[in-house]
Motif scaffolding. Structure first.
Motif, PDB file in Angstrom:
ATOM      1  N   VAL A   1      42.137 -30.083 124.876  1.00  0.00           N
ATOM      2  CA  VAL A   1      40.461 -30.030 124.833  1.00  0.00           C
ATOM      3  C   VAL A   1      39.929 -29.865 123.551  1.00  0.00           C
ATOM      4  N   ARG A   2      38.772 -31.046 123.297  1.00  0.00           N
ATOM      5  CA  ARG A   2      37.934 -31.704 122.167  1.00  0.00           C
ATOM      6  C   ARG A   2      36.273 -31.846 122.844  1.00  0.00           C
ATOM      7  N   ILE A   3      35.185 -31.035 122.018  1.00  0.00           N
ATOM      8  CA  ILE A   3      33.906 -31.557 121.905  1.00  0.00           C
ATOM      9  C   ILE A   3      33.518 -31.565 121.256  1.00  0.00           C
ATOM     10  N   VAL A   4      32.884 -33.462 121.208  1.00  0.00           N
ATOM     11  CA  VAL A   4      32.773 -33.857 119.841  1.00  0.00           C
ATOM     12  C   VAL A   4      31.152 -34.659 120.184  1.00  0.00           C
ATOM     13  N   GLN A   5      30.424 -33.739 119.001  1.00  0.00           N
ATOM     14  CA  GLN A   5      28.868 -34.211 118.538  1.00  0.00           C
ATOM     15  C   GLN A   5      29.357 -34.518 117.573  1.00  0.00           C
ATOM     16  N   VAL A   6      28.058 -36.100 118.411  1.00  0.00           N
ATOM     17  CA  VAL A   6      28.369 -36.730 116.913  1.00  0.00           C
ATOM     18  C   VAL A   6      26.487 -36.828 116.463  1.00  0.00           C
TER      19      VAL A   6
ATOM     20  N   LEU B   1      25.418 -27.714 114.017  1.00  0.00           N
ATOM     21  CA  LEU B   1      25.185 -25.436 114.500  1.00  0.00           C
ATOM     22  C   LEU B   1      25.723 -25.547 116.160  1.00  0.00           C
ATOM     23  N   PHE B   2      25.501 -26.160 117.582  1.00  0.00           N
ATOM     24  CA  PHE B   2      26.063 -26.037 118.548  1.00  0.00           C
ATOM     25  C   PHE B   2      27.442 -26.330 118.748  1.00  0.00           C
ATOM     26  N   ALA B   3      27.829 -27.227 117.557  1.00  0.00           N
ATOM     27  CA  ALA B   3      29.251 -27.082 117.496  1.00  0.00           C
ATOM     28  C   ALA B   3      29.667 -26.381 117.393  1.00  0.00           C
ATOM     29  N   LYS B   4      29.207 -25.603 116.097  1.00  0.00           N
ATOM     30  CA  LYS B   4      30.114 -24.099 115.234  1.00  0.00           C
ATOM     31  C   LYS B   4      29.805 -23.131 116.593  1.00  0.00           C
ATOM     32  N   GLU B   5      29.033 -23.222 117.510  1.00  0.00           N
ATOM     33  CA  GLU B   5      28.154 -21.936 117.922  1.00  0.00           C
ATOM     34  C   GLU B   5      29.464 -22.327 119.645  1.00  0.00           C
ATOM     35  N   LEU B   6      29.631 -23.610 119.797  1.00  0.00           N
ATOM     36  CA  LEU B   6      30.608 -23.652 121.511  1.00  0.00           C
ATOM     37  C   LEU B   6      31.774 -23.218 121.080  1.00  0.00           C
ATOM     38  N   ALA B   7      32.470 -23.623 119.545  1.00  0.00           N
ATOM     39  CA  ALA B   7      33.492 -23.302 118.501  1.00  0.00           C
ATOM     40  C   ALA B   7      33.817 -22.033 118.674  1.00  0.00           C
ATOM     41  N   ARG B   8      32.460 -20.957 118.152  1.00  0.00           N
ATOM     42  CA  ARG B   8      32.043 -18.994 118.006  1.00  0.00           C
ATOM     43  C   ARG B   8      32.720 -18.709 119.999  1.00  0.00           C
ATOM     44  N   ARG B   9      32.484 -19.328 120.877  1.00  0.00           N
ATOM     45  CA  ARG B   9      32.032 -19.046 121.666  1.00  0.00           C
ATOM     46  C   ARG B   9      33.694 -18.860 123.176  1.00  0.00           C
ATOM     47  N   LEU B  10      33.817 -20.321 122.474  1.00  0.00           N
ATOM     48  CA  LEU B  10      35.173 -20.420 122.500  1.00  0.00           C
ATOM     49  C   LEU B  10      36.780 -20.000 122.275  1.00  0.00           C
TER      50      LEU B  10
ATOM     51  N   ASP C   1      38.212 -18.509 122.140  1.00  0.00           N
ATOM     52  CA  ASP C   1      39.938 -17.263 123.036  1.00  0.00           C
ATOM     53  C   ASP C   1      40.792 -18.852 123.795  1.00  0.00           C
ATOM     54  N   HIS C   2      40.030 -19.720 123.619  1.00  0.00           N
ATOM     55  CA  HIS C   2      40.570 -21.540 123.796  1.00  0.00           C
ATOM     56  C   HIS C   2      41.050 -22.099 123.865  1.00  0.00           C
ATOM     57  N   ARG C   3      41.350 -23.184 123.671  1.00  0.00           N
ATOM     58  CA  ARG C   3      42.219 -23.738 123.133  1.00  0.00           C
ATOM     59  C   ARG C   3      41.390 -25.275 123.350  1.00  0.00           C
ATOM     60  N   ILE C   4      40.383 -25.198 122.774  1.00  0.00           N
ATOM     61  CA  ILE C   4      39.846 -25.738 122.793  1.00  0.00           C
ATOM     62  C   ILE C   4      38.666 -25.769 121.641  1.00  0.00           C
ATOM     63  N   PHE C   5      38.608 -27.405 120.865  1.00  0.00           N
ATOM     64  CA  PHE C   5      38.394 -28.163 119.900  1.00  0.00           C
ATOM     65  C   PHE C   5      37.174 -28.701 119.422  1.00  0.00           C
ATOM     66  N   SER C   6      36.250 -27.583 119.351  1.00  0.00           N
ATOM     67  CA  SER C   6      34.015 -28.891 119.375  1.00  0.00           C
ATOM     68  C   SER C   6      34.827 -28.535 117.883  1.00  0.00           C
ATOM     69  N   SER C   7      33.993 -29.917 117.279  1.00  0.00           N
ATOM     70  CA  SER C   7      33.521 -30.418 115.765  1.00  0.00           C
ATOM     71  C   SER C   7      32.237 -31.653 115.921  1.00  0.00           C
ATOM     72  N   ALA C   8      31.888 -31.273 114.798  1.00  0.00           N
ATOM     73  CA  ALA C   8      30.621 -32.602 114.680  1.00  0.00           C
ATOM     74  C   ALA C   8      30.714 -33.577 113.652  1.00  0.00           C
ATOM     75  N   LEU C   9      30.330 -34.908 113.442  1.00  0.00           N
ATOM     76  CA  LEU C   9      30.622 -36.012 112.631  1.00  0.00           C
ATOM     77  C   LEU C   9      29.196 -36.813 112.542  1.00  0.00           C
ATOM     78  N   HIS C  10      29.083 -37.087 111.291  1.00  0.00           N
ATOM     79  CA  HIS C  10      28.864 -38.392 110.948  1.00  0.00           C
ATOM     80  C   HIS C  10      28.971 -39.192 111.100  1.00  0.00           C
ATOM     81  N   PRO C  11      28.985 -40.472 112.023  1.00  0.00           N
ATOM     82  CA  PRO C  11      30.450 -41.596 112.300  1.00  0.00           C
ATOM     83  C   PRO C  11      29.881 -42.342 111.127  1.00  0.00           C
ATOM     84  N   GLY C  12      29.043 -42.144 110.232  1.00  0.00           N
ATOM     85  CA  GLY C  12      28.055 -44.072 109.467  1.00  0.00           C
ATOM     86  C   GLY C  12      27.221 -44.615 109.049  1.00  0.00           C
TER      87      GLY C  12
END
Length: 324
Positions: free
Chosen positions: A158-163, A207-216, A218-229
Motif C-alpha cells: 500500500v502506498r500513500i503519495v503526496q505530490v 510533513l503530512f507524509a512523514k507523520e502518516l509514516a510515523r502513525r502507520l 506498524d502496517h505495510r503502508i509506505f507514505s512518501s512525498a516528492l517533487h515531480p519536476g
C-alpha cells in the motif's frame, strides 16, 4: 536546489503490473494527474479520478479510453467528485469511495495550485494551503482504516503519495502550525508573497507524509512525498494571476519545462516501485527522476509535523463536525 535528472527507473520498462489494485489520483483530469491515471489504468488498476468538475473529468476519461482502448477491457477509470476547497466535499468524497470499494492500494494526492493571489476559501483558510494540503488531509483521514485493511493482503504494497514540490524550500523559517494559535497567526498569514504561501502548503505535504509514516509504522503502508519536476501544465495559471506581466512570456518559459510523462516518473515510482518496499522507505522524499533525497530542514522537523496533524484535526472537527 540542483536536481539530478538522470533516470534510473523507467515507466515503460520498470513499472509493474497493477491488475487487481484500486487507486485514487486527485486532480486526475489534467496535466500530471491525467498522465498518472493513464499509466495506472493501462497496467490494470481501477483508478478513481478525483476531480472537482464532472464534465472535465468525463472528457479526460473519454480521451484516455480512446487513446488506449485496452483500458476499457481492464478495471477502468471512475470519476469521483472532489472539491479540495470544501472540507465537507473532501469528507463526502471519502465516504462515497468507501461505499463503493473494499480496498485501496494506492492514494496519490496530486491536485494543487501554485503562487495564486491571497484568498481565503469558503471554509476560511488560505487558498493554497487548503487546496494543496488541508483538503487532502480531510480526504485522506477517513480512508486510513481501509488503507490499513488493504495492507493486510500479502499480495499488495500500500502506498500513500503526496505530490509536493522543491518549492517547499520557499516556506519561511517562522512558519508555525501551532494548534493553540489563531489561524491568522499560522496558516492564514500572507507572508508577503505568493511563493512563501505556496512553500508553506508544499512543506505541509511533506510533513503530512512523514507523520502518516510515523502513525502507520506498524502496517505495510509506505507514505512518501516528492517533487515531480517543473512541468508544462495548467499549474502555472496561478503564477500568471499573481504576476500578469509574465504571461506574454509563457511560451518562452515552457521551453524550460518538462512533459507530464516525465513528471509522472517520480510519483509512479513512489506509488508502484518494488524498491520502496524493499528499502522500507517510510516518510521519505524523492526528486526527479525517482531519486531518494533529503528535503529542507523544516521538512524534517518532527514536532512541526505533529503540530500540523493536531491543527488539521482541530480544523476538520470545527468546520465539519467529525473526523470520519
Amino acid at each position: 536546489m540542483l536536481i539530478n535528472c538522470e533516470n534510473h527507473w523507467d515507466i515503460d520498462k520498470d513499472m509493474p503490473d497493477v491488475t487487481g489494485k484500486v487507486a485514487i489520483v486527485t486532480g486526475g483530469n489534467t496535466g500530471l494527474g491525467k498522465e498518472i491515471v493513464r499509466q495506472l489504468a493501462k497496467r490494470g488498476a481501477k483508478v478513481y479520478m478525483a476531480s472537482r468538475t464532472e464534465s472535465r473529468a468525463h472528457g479526460a476519461i473519454d480521451e484516455l479510453e480512446n487513446d488506449h482502448p485496452e483500458i476499457k477491457s481492464k478495471a477502468g477509470i471512475v470519476f469521483l467528485q472532489l472539491d479540495l476547497t470544501s472540507l465537507a466535499s473532501c469528507q463526502a468524497a471519502a465516504k462515497q469511495f468507501l461505499e463503493k470499494e473494499t480496498r485501496l492500494d494506492i492514494l496519490i494526492n496530486n491536485a494543487g495550485i501554485m503562487a495564486t493571489p491571497y484568498e481565503l476559501t469558503k471554509d476560511g483558510f488560505e487558498m493554497q494551503f487548503q487546496s494543496n494540503y488541508l483538503g487532502h488531509f480531510a480526504f485522506t483521514q477517513p480512508l486510513i482504516p481501509l488503507l490499513i485493511e488493504t495492507s493486510k493482503d500479502p499480495s499488495t504494497s500500500v502506498r500513500i503519495v503526496q505530490v509536493s514540490s522543491t518549492g517547499h524550500t520557499f516556506a519561511k523559517d517562522e512558519v508555525s502550525f501551532n494548534p493553540d494559535l489563531p489561524y491568522s497567526e499560522t496558516i492564514n498569514r500572507d507572508f508577503g508573497t505568493p511563493w512563501a504561501r505556496y512553500g508553506q502548503s508544499k512543506l505541509a505535504n511533506i510533513l503530512f507524509a512523514k507523520e502518516l509514516a510515523r502513525r502507520l509504522a506498524d502496517h505495510r503502508i509506505f507514505s512518501s512525498a516528492l517533487h515531480p519536476g517543473n512541468i508544462n501544465t495548467e499549474l502555472n495559471r496561478g503564477t500568471f494571476q499573481s504576476y500578469p506581466w509574465m504571461k506574454p512570456a509563457s511560451k518562452l518559459f515552457s521551453v524550460f519545462l518538462t512533459t507530464p510523462y516525465k513528471g509522472a516518473i517520480t510519483p509512479l515510482y513512489a506509488a508502484t516501485a518494488d524498491e520502496i518496499d524493499k528499502n522500507n522507505w517510510r516518510g521519505e522524499y524523492f526528486d526527479p527522476l525517482a531519486k531518494h533525497t533529503t528535503p529542507s530542514k523544516l521538512a524534517q522537523n518532527a514536532q512541526l509535523a505533529q503540530d500540523l496533524w493536531a491543527l488539521s484535526e482541530k480544523i476538520v472537527l470545527e468546520k465539519y463536525g467529525a473526523l470520519a
